[in-house]
Write a protein that holds these residues in place. Sequence first.
Motif, PDB file in Angstrom:
ATOM      1  N   HIS A 188       0.828  -1.209   0.000  1.00  0.00           N
ATOM      2  CA  HIS A 188       0.000   0.000   0.000  1.00  0.00           C
ATOM      3  C   HIS A 188       0.864   1.262   0.000  1.00  0.00           C
ATOM      4  N   GLY A 189       2.023   1.192   0.650  1.00  0.00           N
ATOM      5  CA  GLY A 189       2.920   2.343   0.636  1.00  0.00           C
ATOM      6  C   GLY A 189       3.380   2.680  -0.768  1.00  0.00           C
ATOM      7  N   ARG A 190       3.655   1.657  -1.569  1.00  0.00           N
ATOM      8  CA  ARG A 190       4.059   1.906  -2.953  1.00  0.00           C
ATOM      9  C   ARG A 190       2.918   2.528  -3.755  1.00  0.00           C
ATOM     10  N   ARG A 191       1.708   2.042  -3.500  1.00  0.00           N
ATOM     11  CA  ARG A 191       0.553   2.606  -4.221  1.00  0.00           C
ATOM     12  C   ARG A 191       0.338   4.070  -3.844  1.00  0.00           C
ATOM     13  N   ILE A 192       0.471   4.367  -2.548  1.00  0.00           N
ATOM     14  CA  ILE A 192       0.313   5.761  -2.102  1.00  0.00           C
ATOM     15  C   ILE A 192       1.449   6.619  -2.660  1.00  0.00           C
ATOM     16  N   LYS A 193       2.664   6.063  -2.689  1.00  0.00           N
ATOM     17  CA  LYS A 193       3.792   6.811  -3.249  1.00  0.00           C
ATOM     18  C   LYS A 193       3.554   7.103  -4.729  1.00  0.00           C
ATOM     19  N   ARG A 194       2.975   6.119  -5.441  1.00  0.00           N
ATOM     20  CA  ARG A 194       2.664   6.340  -6.846  1.00  0.00           C
ATOM     21  C   ARG A 194       1.662   7.486  -7.014  1.00  0.00           C
ATOM     22  N   LEU A 195       0.667   7.520  -6.119  1.00  0.00           N
ATOM     23  CA  LEU A 195      -0.285   8.634  -6.146  1.00  0.00           C
ATOM     24  C   LEU A 195       0.403   9.962  -5.856  1.00  0.00           C
ATOM     25  N   ARG A 196       1.299   9.949  -4.868  1.00  0.00           N
ATOM     26  CA  ARG A 196       1.997  11.190  -4.500  1.00  0.00           C
ATOM     27  C   ARG A 196       2.870  11.693  -5.647  1.00  0.00           C
ATOM     28  N   LEU A 197       3.579  10.776  -6.296  1.00  0.00           N
ATOM     29  CA  LEU A 197       4.430  11.174  -7.425  1.00  0.00           C
ATOM     30  C   LEU A 197       3.583  11.681  -8.588  1.00  0.00           C
ATOM     31  N   ALA A 198       2.430  11.022  -8.802  1.00  0.00           N
ATOM     32  CA  ALA A 198       1.543  11.478  -9.879  1.00  0.00           C
ATOM     33  C   ALA A 198       1.000  12.869  -9.572  1.00  0.00           C
ATOM     34  N   THR A 199       0.665  13.106  -8.304  1.00  0.00           N
ATOM     35  CA  THR A 199       0.178  14.436  -7.907  1.00  0.00           C
ATOM     36  C   THR A 199       1.259  15.486  -8.121  1.00  0.00           C
ATOM     37  N   ALA A 200       2.494  15.124  -7.767  1.00  0.00           N
ATOM     38  CA  ALA A 200       3.601  16.062  -7.985  1.00  0.00           C
ATOM     39  C   ALA A 200       3.782  16.347  -9.470  1.00  0.00           C
ATOM     40  N   ILE A 211      -2.830   6.709 -13.413  1.00  0.00           N
ATOM     41  CA  ILE A 211      -2.471   5.696 -12.409  1.00  0.00           C
ATOM     42  C   ILE A 211      -3.239   4.418 -12.717  1.00  0.00           C
ATOM     43  N   PRO A 212      -2.554   3.259 -12.743  1.00  0.00           N
ATOM     44  CA  PRO A 212      -3.275   2.000 -12.968  1.00  0.00           C
ATOM     45  C   PRO A 212      -4.323   1.775 -11.883  1.00  0.00           C
ATOM     46  N   GLU A 213      -5.456   1.236 -12.272  1.00  0.00           N
ATOM     47  CA  GLU A 213      -6.536   0.992 -11.321  1.00  0.00           C
ATOM     48  C   GLU A 213      -7.183  -0.353 -11.616  1.00  0.00           C
ATOM     49  N   SER A 214      -7.574  -1.054 -10.540  1.00  0.00           N
ATOM     50  CA  SER A 214      -8.198  -2.364 -10.716  1.00  0.00           C
ATOM     51  C   SER A 214      -9.532  -2.472  -9.988  1.00  0.00           C
ATOM     52  N   GLY A 215      -9.887  -1.453  -9.209  1.00  0.00           N
ATOM     53  CA  GLY A 215     -11.178  -1.470  -8.518  1.00  0.00           C
ATOM     54  C   GLY A 215     -11.247  -2.386  -7.319  1.00  0.00           C
ATOM     55  N   ARG A 216     -10.079  -2.722  -6.711  1.00  0.00           N
ATOM     56  CA  ARG A 216     -10.075  -3.647  -5.583  1.00  0.00           C
ATOM     57  C   ARG A 216     -10.490  -2.997  -4.272  1.00  0.00           C
ATOM     58  N   ASP A 217     -10.038  -1.778  -4.026  1.00  0.00           N
ATOM     59  CA  ASP A 217     -10.275  -1.181  -2.715  1.00  0.00           C
ATOM     60  C   ASP A 217     -10.376   0.329  -2.844  1.00  0.00           C
ATOM     61  N   GLU A 218     -10.360   1.011  -1.674  1.00  0.00           N
ATOM     62  CA  GLU A 218     -10.539   2.460  -1.663  1.00  0.00           C
ATOM     63  C   GLU A 218      -9.383   3.194  -2.349  1.00  0.00           C
ATOM     64  N   ILE A 219      -8.175   2.623  -2.278  1.00  0.00           N
ATOM     65  CA  ILE A 219      -7.046   3.287  -2.945  1.00  0.00           C
ATOM     66  C   ILE A 219      -7.253   3.267  -4.454  1.00  0.00           C
ATOM     67  N   ASP A 220      -7.792   2.155  -4.981  1.00  0.00           N
ATOM     68  CA  ASP A 220      -8.112   2.111  -6.407  1.00  0.00           C
ATOM     69  C   ASP A 220      -9.222   3.097  -6.744  1.00  0.00           C
ATOM     70  N   ALA A 221     -10.204   3.227  -5.833  1.00  0.00           N
ATOM     71  CA  ALA A 221     -11.260   4.226  -6.055  1.00  0.00           C
ATOM     72  C   ALA A 221     -10.660   5.629  -6.081  1.00  0.00           C
ATOM     73  N   LEU A 222      -9.693   5.875  -5.183  1.00  0.00           N
ATOM     74  CA  LEU A 222      -9.001   7.167  -5.195  1.00  0.00           C
ATOM     75  C   LEU A 222      -8.230   7.353  -6.498  1.00  0.00           C
ATOM     76  N   ALA A 223      -7.605   6.277  -6.994  1.00  0.00           N
ATOM     77  CA  ALA A 223      -6.884   6.364  -8.262  1.00  0.00           C
ATOM     78  C   ALA A 223      -7.844   6.690  -9.406  1.00  0.00           C
ATOM     79  N   THR A 224      -9.036   6.083  -9.373  1.00  0.00           N
ATOM     80  CA  THR A 224     -10.044   6.386 -10.399  1.00  0.00           C
ATOM     81  C   THR A 224     -10.439   7.854 -10.355  1.00  0.00           C
ATOM     82  N   ASP A 225     -10.693   8.362  -9.137  1.00  0.00           N
ATOM     83  CA  ASP A 225     -11.044   9.778  -8.993  1.00  0.00           C
ATOM     84  C   ASP A 225      -9.887  10.672  -9.449  1.00  0.00           C
ATOM     85  N   PHE A 226      -8.670  10.245  -9.125  1.00  0.00           N
ATOM     86  CA  PHE A 226      -7.498  11.025  -9.547  1.00  0.00           C
ATOM     87  C   PHE A 226      -7.409  11.082 -11.072  1.00  0.00           C
ATOM     88  N   ASN A 227      -7.590   9.940 -11.725  1.00  0.00           N
ATOM     89  CA  ASN A 227      -7.519   9.913 -13.186  1.00  0.00           C
ATOM     90  C   ASN A 227      -8.616  10.770 -13.806  1.00  0.00           C
TER      91      ASN A 227
END
Length: 470
Positions: A188-200, A211-227
């Motif tokens: 999960h730390g890597r996924r959050i880091k990927r989000l942080r780098l994408a935000t930067a 950001i790759p997304e698979s719809g597994r959990d809330e972090i993927d939902a956040l990635a979908t919203d980010f995209n």
Amino acid sequence: MKVNYFTQQLVSHVSVIVAAVLLVGLLFSHFFEQYVYDTKTDELTQYGRALLTDIDRSPKPSQQTLQSFGQVLNSRDIEYSLFDEDSKIIYSTGLKTPLIELNESEWAQLQSGKTVTVRQEQRRFDQAVTFVLLPYFQGPQFVGGVLLTSPIEGPRAIISQMNRYLFYAALAALAVAVILSGLLSIYHGRRIKRLRLATAAVSTGDYTIRIPESGRDEIDALATDFNTMVSDLYTSHEEIENLENRRRQFMADVSHELRTPLTTIRGTIEGLRSDLISENEKDKALQLASGETKRLLRLVNENLDYEKIRSNQITLIRQPILVLELFEVIREQLEPAAEQRGTTIEVQAPETLTVFADYDRLTQILLNITKNSIQFTEKGEISILAKTDSHHVILEIQDTGIGMDSDEVEKIWSRFYKAIDSRTSNPYGEFGLGLSIVRQLVTLHGGTIDVTSRKGHGSLFTIRLPKEPI
């Protein structure tokens, strides 16, 4: 104090596992200890009752019988003693004292016929034992009882071994918790880091990152919203870039369009002041200056009109307007310009058809569209038609000009947009505001405007205005 996600996950998971293991271990240990001692006291009680049953059959059992019973119990690591109503020992396989040491409470329970059980006793015997006291009655008379004892080292050893197993299980659970929480935290730390780098990256202006997304959990939902957010930002950025490019072109057009009439007017004034223009040319020079002044005024008014319309600073004065008469006015004003392009203007409308609209603004709408058609139609025909349906008066301006492709049709309503073909030859709507103004005015009337066009086959503008006053 800053605590990273890995540490938070590790501490939370380990804490939960440790707390769960400790709670379960304590409960199980207590239950197991209770079970071991209850089993031992039940065993002693059963043997004691069996002995009392034999004694009851033969009030004076032989020494051999008592010894045989003692040998049986000795194999179970149990010792027993018989005592009378004065706590004097009659027979014992283990106790060396002449009396059974009982307190008042224990005597009271025995005399009332109750069995006394004690899990752990260390003071009254030579060793730590579990013991059971059972009363013996002959009829209603209390005549003594039997004491059965068993060392508690055996149960303690079993309990200690069970506690060791629980401790090993806790260590194993802790190790598993550390490994799993560590792996999950890293993942999960890597996924959050990927989000942080994408935000930067987005903050530096990169709107193409996803950001790759698979719809597994809330972090993927956040990635979908980010995209989705980045996609919207990309679209907005493109629109801003287009608007900025148009603004730059607008400023260039303003500079060019204003400089030309001002230069002409200044040159004419200087020529008249210095008598450099002959008497025969003065009227022509004044007409030129007047024409350029009108052109300059038109340029300024066009931009002011757009700002007033955009900020809702105009008030429409609606009145019934005969559509055919308005068409005739439009044709009379623009026919000279159309003839210069070798183009004819045809009008057609029912004689009694009226529309409720602001006369000046509706005239401005039709003039802008028709001027636009004249600009792009050479040696062709422009038709201005009117008809009705159940709720609308429909005005159509159709030309046989050069037309537009689908991409250009989407852009003509934008502020500052000017077709490439009109950059150097547009006598009307110099700033690219004409059609943008038209659309705003039609919207203020509660109507709609659409355009269909084919490259090389001309364009059709369709205006729908409410038939009844609004």
